[in-house]
Write a protein that holds these residues in place. Structure first.
Motif, PDB file in Angstrom:
ATOM      1  N   GLU A   1      -8.573  11.974   7.226  1.00 37.79           N
ATOM      2  CA  GLU A   1      -7.131  11.965   7.433  1.00 37.79           C
ATOM      3  C   GLU A   1      -6.596  10.577   7.125  1.00 37.79           C
ATOM      4  N   VAL A   2      -5.459  10.522   6.440  1.00 38.46           N
ATOM      5  CA  VAL A   2      -4.842   9.233   6.109  1.00 38.46           C
ATOM      6  C   VAL A   2      -3.456   9.127   6.732  1.00 38.46           C
TER       7      VAL A   2
ATOM      8  N   VAL B   1       5.445  11.837   2.469  1.00 36.48           N
ATOM      9  CA  VAL B   1       4.197  12.485   2.896  1.00 36.48           C
ATOM     10  C   VAL B   1       3.940  13.761   2.108  1.00 36.48           C
TER      11      VAL B   1
ATOM     12  N   ILE C   1      -3.623  12.468  -2.403  1.00 35.36           N
ATOM     13  CA  ILE C   1      -4.820  12.324  -1.572  1.00 35.36           C
ATOM     14  C   ILE C   1      -5.922  13.263  -2.040  1.00 35.36           C
TER      15      ILE C   1
ATOM     16  N   THR D   1       1.302   6.532  -8.823  1.00 35.62           N
ATOM     17  CA  THR D   1       0.403   7.587  -8.345  1.00 35.62           C
ATOM     18  C   THR D   1       0.448   8.814  -9.254  1.00 35.62           C
TER      19      THR D   1
ATOM     20  N   LYS E   1       1.024  11.866   8.444  1.00 34.23           N
ATOM     21  CA  LYS E   1      -0.400  11.892   8.125  1.00 34.23           C
ATOM     22  C   LYS E   1      -0.721  13.082   7.223  1.00 34.23           C
TER      23      LYS E   1
ATOM     24  N   ILE F   1       0.340   7.734   6.271  1.00 34.25           N
ATOM     25  CA  ILE F   1       1.327   7.352   5.262  1.00 34.25           C
ATOM     26  C   ILE F   1       2.498   6.683   5.972  1.00 34.25           C
TER      27      ILE F   1
ATOM     28  N   ALA G   1      -8.353   5.547  -1.333  1.00 34.28           N
ATOM     29  CA  ALA G   1      -7.224   5.892  -0.454  1.00 34.28           C
ATOM     30  C   ALA G   1      -6.294   4.701  -0.297  1.00 34.28           C
ATOM     31  N   PHE G   2      -6.856   3.519  -0.107  1.00 36.95           N
ATOM     32  CA  PHE G   2      -6.027   2.336   0.068  1.00 36.95           C
ATOM     33  C   PHE G   2      -5.462   1.824  -1.246  1.00 36.95           C
TER      34      PHE G   2
ATOM     35  N   ILE H   1      -7.083   5.270   7.662  1.00 37.36           N
ATOM     36  CA  ILE H   1      -7.910   6.427   7.321  1.00 37.36           C
ATOM     37  C   ILE H   1      -8.944   6.633   8.418  1.00 37.36           C
TER      38      ILE H   1
ATOM     39  N   VAL I   1      -0.583   4.239   1.914  1.00 34.87           N
ATOM     40  CA  VAL I   1      -1.645   4.508   2.894  1.00 34.87           C
ATOM     41  C   VAL I   1      -1.955   3.248   3.695  1.00 34.87           C
ATOM     42  N   LYS I   2      -1.914   3.373   5.016  1.00 37.11           N
ATOM     43  CA  LYS I   2      -2.185   2.226   5.895  1.00 37.11           C
ATOM     44  C   LYS I   2      -3.305   2.509   6.897  1.00 37.11           C
TER      45      LYS I   2
END
Length: 355
Positions: free
Chosen positions: A298-299, A335, A342, A129, A211, A301, A239-240, A248, A245-246
């Motif tokens: 919102e995602v 996070v 993000i 990342t 999150k 984590i 995002a994925f 959204i 990230v699991k």
């Protein structure tokens, strides 16, 4: 390992290899890029800064190979490399055979016939990342020239919740204030309780998730496409691509399941002859296209899967059940380090849909 039509991103490298990096193609020429601003963004994700993060120390300084000359984009592919310097590969020798629960060790082993680099997760690692943050920092500077600002905050750590964005009135000043915070939350009284959750998990040889809520302001109505190239699907795609990230949601998201249309619909009003919405349940996107309201998503984590607490797994060499206690240096929570990631995928999504 690549993404995009209008812009193309290709990431490379592995967690414990010589280095990692990214190639960005399709950027406009003649855009002035502030390298110091890029370094500021990289430092927000950088490991090893405090007790809340992994002890691994990496400078995360991107070395630009091409695409920027005399501080301006040239139009050629922009390539940046980030060296790995603090690798302890011996910590991972057992993972050649012992599959870590919650990691991509087993799925990657099957997919690549056992040839994948398992040290620190290899190419599956959250270390990848860092180049995404670099690309996002460039994208943010391009968007900033159009008056588009992006910011995010930690909306939840385990059972501690921050105040949420005002979905209608979130502004540039709010987003800017978050950029200046080491631990980005809207309600400062939540900082210590959130840190306590992380430190407690660390003491228990465990980890916690949370999150991140992200906002984009200054984008006009009418940007995006329906269906497969919608702004929502583009943001969700990227995002994925972030390993932790699991989930959204946009705007009210899963809360729509409890509402009637009379409550969920964003009614239109005139504000000095400008069409706006009273509410922003849809997160600024309708039919995959912006409606002029702030874009809010919102995602989720997940907790860092590498923990020292004993877990059940399988030795794939002997095909026998075994116990595993993961050694090495790992984040009790990622996070707070993922906030800038993000923001980066939000910026890259906007470039991809042609802002």
């Amino acid at each position: 390992m690549s993404f995009g039509k209008n812009i193309n991103l290709s990431i490379f490298g592995e967690s414990h290899g010589v280095g990692i990096g990214i190639v960005m193609s399709g950027l406009p020429s003649g855009i002035k890029i502030d390298y110091d601003q890029i370094l500021d963004e990289m430092s927000r994700r950088m490991p090893g800064k405090d007790k809340l993060s992994t002890a691994r120390k990496e400078s995360d300084i991107p070395i630009i190979q091409s695409g920027i000359f005399n501080d301006y984009t040239t139009g050629a592919p922009l390539c940046a490399v980030i060296k790995n310097s603090d690798t302890h590969s011996k910590d991972y020798s057992i993972l050649k055979t012992h599959m870590r629960p919650g990691h991509a060790d087993y799925s990657g082993n099957i997919r690549y016939n056992g040839y994948n680099d398992y040290r620190g997760g290899g190419h599956f690692s959250g270390r990848l990342t860092a180049p995404i943050v670099f690309a996002g920092a460039v994208a943010k500077q391009i968007l900033d020239k159009q008056g588009i600002k992006i910011g995010a905050h930690i909306s939840q750590i385990k059972n501690v919740y921050d105040t949420m964005f005002d979905k209608v009135n979130v502004d540039i000043n709010t987003l800017q204030s978050l950029l200046n915070k080491e631990f980005p939350v809207l309600d400062n009284s939540k900082i210590q309780p959130m840190k306590n959750e992380i430190l407690t998990a660390k003491e228990q040889l465990d980890s916690v998730g949370g999150k991140i809520e992200c906002a984009i302001v200054g984008i006009k109505a009418g940007v995006g496409n329906p269906f497969f190239d919608s702004l929502e699907s583009t943001i969700a795609h990227l995002a994925f691509s972030v390993p932790a990230v699991k989930g959204i949601q946009f705007g009210t998201g899963f809360g729509f399941a409890t509402l009637n249309a009379s409550t969920a619909n964003d009614e239109y009003i005139l504000d000095n002859d400008i069409i706006k919405t009273k509410t922003n349940h849809n997160g600024g996107i309708l039919g995959g296209i912006t409606n002029g309201a702030p874009i809010i998503f919102e995602v989720v984590i997940k907790p860092t899967p590498s923990i020292a607490k004993e877990q059940d797994t399988i030795n794939i060499q002997t095909n026998e059940p075994v116990k595993l206690e993961i050694t090495g240096r790992h984040d009790p929570c990622i996070v707070h380090r993922a906030v800038v990631v993000i923001e980066a995928i939000a910026a890259l999504s906007l470039l991809e849909i042609g802002v």
